[in-house]
Design a protein around this motif. Structure first.
Motif, PDB file in Angstrom:
ATOM      1  N   THR A   1     -29.660 -36.372  31.556  1.00 39.40           N
ATOM      2  CA  THR A   1     -28.698 -36.648  30.489  1.00 39.40           C
ATOM      3  C   THR A   1     -27.610 -35.592  30.347  1.00 39.40           C
ATOM      4  N   ALA A   2     -27.725 -34.531  31.093  1.00 38.50           N
ATOM      5  CA  ALA A   2     -26.741 -33.449  30.982  1.00 38.50           C
ATOM      6  C   ALA A   2     -25.380 -33.873  31.536  1.00 38.50           C
ATOM      7  N   ASP A   3     -24.339 -33.252  31.034  1.00 41.89           N
ATOM      8  CA  ASP A   3     -22.979 -33.499  31.512  1.00 41.89           C
ATOM      9  C   ASP A   3     -22.545 -32.296  32.345  1.00 41.89           C
ATOM     10  N   TYR A   4     -22.258 -32.543  33.615  1.00 44.68           N
ATOM     11  CA  TYR A   4     -21.900 -31.476  34.549  1.00 44.68           C
ATOM     12  C   TYR A   4     -20.406 -31.438  34.849  1.00 44.68           C
ATOM     13  N   THR A   5     -19.593 -31.966  33.956  1.00 44.35           N
ATOM     14  CA  THR A   5     -18.142 -31.985  34.164  1.00 44.35           C
ATOM     15  C   THR A   5     -17.593 -30.575  34.317  1.00 44.35           C
ATOM     16  N   GLU A   6     -18.066 -29.642  33.495  1.00 43.49           N
ATOM     17  CA  GLU A   6     -17.583 -28.261  33.586  1.00 43.49           C
ATOM     18  C   GLU A   6     -17.925 -27.630  34.927  1.00 43.49           C
ATOM     19  N   GLN A   7     -19.136 -27.938  35.446  1.00 45.93           N
ATOM     20  CA  GLN A   7     -19.512 -27.387  36.749  1.00 45.93           C
ATOM     21  C   GLN A   7     -18.617 -27.959  37.844  1.00 45.93           C
ATOM     22  N   THR A   8     -18.254 -29.228  37.722  1.00 47.52           N
ATOM     23  CA  THR A   8     -17.349 -29.843  38.692  1.00 47.52           C
ATOM     24  C   THR A   8     -16.009 -29.112  38.683  1.00 47.52           C
ATOM     25  N   LYS A   9     -15.512 -28.783  37.495  1.00 47.47           N
ATOM     26  CA  LYS A   9     -14.243 -28.053  37.383  1.00 47.47           C
ATOM     27  C   LYS A   9     -14.371 -26.656  37.989  1.00 47.47           C
ATOM     28  N   LYS A  10     -15.519 -25.985  37.738  1.00 46.33           N
ATOM     29  CA  LYS A  10     -15.710 -24.612  38.215  1.00 46.33           C
ATOM     30  C   LYS A  10     -15.708 -24.516  39.742  1.00 46.33           C
ATOM     31  N   ILE A  11     -16.082 -25.603  40.402  1.00 51.40           N
ATOM     32  CA  ILE A  11     -16.076 -25.589  41.865  1.00 51.40           C
ATOM     33  C   ILE A  11     -14.811 -26.244  42.412  1.00 51.40           C
ATOM     34  N   GLY A  12     -13.784 -26.316  41.551  1.00 53.82           N
ATOM     35  CA  GLY A  12     -12.484 -26.828  41.987  1.00 53.82           C
ATOM     36  C   GLY A  12     -12.503 -28.289  42.375  1.00 53.82           C
ATOM     37  N   ASN A  13     -13.371 -29.073  41.735  1.00 52.98           N
ATOM     38  CA  ASN A  13     -13.494 -30.503  42.008  1.00 52.98           C
ATOM     39  C   ASN A  13     -13.841 -30.792  43.468  1.00 52.98           C
ATOM     40  N   ALA A  14     -14.554 -29.858  44.111  1.00 59.70           N
ATOM     41  CA  ALA A  14     -14.954 -30.053  45.507  1.00 59.70           C
ATOM     42  C   ALA A  14     -15.814 -31.305  45.656  1.00 59.70           C
ATOM     43  N   PHE A  15     -16.644 -31.569  44.663  1.00 56.35           N
ATOM     44  CA  PHE A  15     -17.381 -32.823  44.573  1.00 56.35           C
ATOM     45  C   PHE A  15     -17.749 -33.024  43.114  1.00 56.35           C
ATOM     46  N   ASP A  16     -18.131 -34.243  42.756  1.00 54.96           N
ATOM     47  CA  ASP A  16     -18.474 -34.578  41.375  1.00 54.96           C
ATOM     48  C   ASP A  16     -19.945 -34.224  41.147  1.00 54.96           C
ATOM     49  N   VAL A  17     -20.201 -33.165  40.388  1.00 52.44           N
ATOM     50  CA  VAL A  17     -21.569 -32.713  40.158  1.00 52.44           C
ATOM     51  C   VAL A  17     -22.367 -33.766  39.400  1.00 52.44           C
ATOM     52  N   ASN A  18     -21.758 -34.465  38.438  1.00 49.83           N
ATOM     53  CA  ASN A  18     -22.470 -35.531  37.726  1.00 49.83           C
ATOM     54  C   ASN A  18     -22.974 -36.582  38.702  1.00 49.83           C
ATOM     55  N   GLU A  19     -22.117 -36.996  39.620  1.00 49.15           N
ATOM     56  CA  GLU A  19     -22.493 -38.015  40.601  1.00 49.15           C
ATOM     57  C   GLU A  19     -23.563 -37.484  41.550  1.00 49.15           C
ATOM     58  N   ALA A  20     -23.422 -36.234  41.964  1.00 50.03           N
ATOM     59  CA  ALA A  20     -24.417 -35.633  42.863  1.00 50.03           C
ATOM     60  C   ALA A  20     -25.788 -35.557  42.188  1.00 50.03           C
ATOM     61  N   MET A  21     -25.811 -35.164  40.922  1.00 50.05           N
ATOM     62  CA  MET A  21     -27.078 -35.087  40.202  1.00 50.05           C
ATOM     63  C   MET A  21     -27.692 -36.466  40.030  1.00 50.05           C
ATOM     64  N   LYS A  22     -26.864 -37.451  39.685  1.00 49.10           N
ATOM     65  CA  LYS A  22     -27.365 -38.822  39.526  1.00 49.10           C
ATOM     66  C   LYS A  22     -27.948 -39.328  40.841  1.00 49.10           C
ATOM     67  N   GLU A  23     -27.233 -39.102  41.930  1.00 50.25           N
ATOM     68  CA  GLU A  23     -27.696 -39.534  43.241  1.00 50.25           C
ATOM     69  C   GLU A  23     -29.025 -38.859  43.599  1.00 50.25           C
ATOM     70  N   THR A  24     -29.128 -37.569  43.316  1.00 57.00           N
ATOM     71  CA  THR A  24     -30.352 -36.830  43.617  1.00 57.00           C
ATOM     72  C   THR A  24     -31.517 -37.337  42.779  1.00 57.00           C
ATOM     73  N   ILE A  25     -31.303 -37.506  41.495  1.00 53.69           N
ATOM     74  CA  ILE A  25     -32.364 -37.985  40.604  1.00 53.69           C
ATOM     75  C   ILE A  25     -32.801 -39.384  41.008  1.00 53.69           C
TER      76      ILE A  25
END
Length: 188
Positions: free
Chosen positions: A151-175
């Motif tokens: 349920t966490a929102d990883y939008t800030e982490q996506t920004k911190k890595i310069g939008n290299a990939f969407d962390v929310n999508e990566a976490m969802k895919e992994t889960i």
């Protein structure tokens, strides 16, 4: 093999309690280092026993290789009240740097492994996740902490890595992958 020059150093990664570690190191005094989880969150945690394991390793004259100093990225984002206290001590230091410095400050620690390269690593995906399904403990032993990933929102982490990939999508895919390929369905 060490005498033959085939192995320079003897070390292993350990994921159990301090009592068994003590027994292993007593039976194998040739061990020079042990890789264990070391972070301030799990320091006194009864399941991980980081502090006790560090003490056992030191007792046997070996060194600690610290893994998970930022607890899979969890300690990179701390509550605002904690962040304020950290900023009072050093306004330029990040929460992750405090976590890494904690592990590095311990006398027993020889080296600190940074941990995360990609978001997938924070969920401990095996290189071949179909191998050894009985070892896939993600679903079988999930706690409320693990479920927070869902349920966490990883939008800030996506920004911190310069939008290299969407962390929310990566976490969802992994889960989704871990859920599909583990025994959780049998546990709930």
């Amino acid at each position: 093999m060490q005498e033959e020059g085939k192995i320079r150093h003897i070390a292993f990664s350990y994921h159990d309690d301090a009592e068994h570690l003590d027994q292993i190191l007593a039976e194998h005094p040739e061990v020079e280092a042990v890789q264990i989880v070391v972070n301030y969150y799990d320091w006194d945690e009864p399941f991980i026993q980081a502090k006790k394991c560090c003490e056992v390793i030191a007792k046997h004259g070996a060194k600690v290789i610290a893994m998970e100093p930022v607890k899979g990225g969890m300690l990179a984002e701390v509550p605002e009240s904690v962040r304020e206290k950290m900023k009072q001590m050093d306004e330029n230091a990040s929460a992750a740097s405090y976590a890494i410095r904690f592990a590095a400050s311990l006398d027993e620690v020889f080296v600190v492994l940074s941990g995360i390269i990609r978001a997938y690593n924070s969920l401990m995906l095996q290189p071949n996740p179909y191998f050894g399904a009985e070892l896939n403990y993600y679903k079988s032993f999930r706690s409320a902490y693990d479920r927070a990933f869902e349920t966490a929102d990883y939008t800030e982490q996506t920004k911190k890595i310069g939008n290299a990939f969407d962390v929310n999508e990566a976490m969802k895919e992994t889960i989704d992958f871990e859920t599909k390929n583990s025994f959780q369905g049998y546990m709930e």
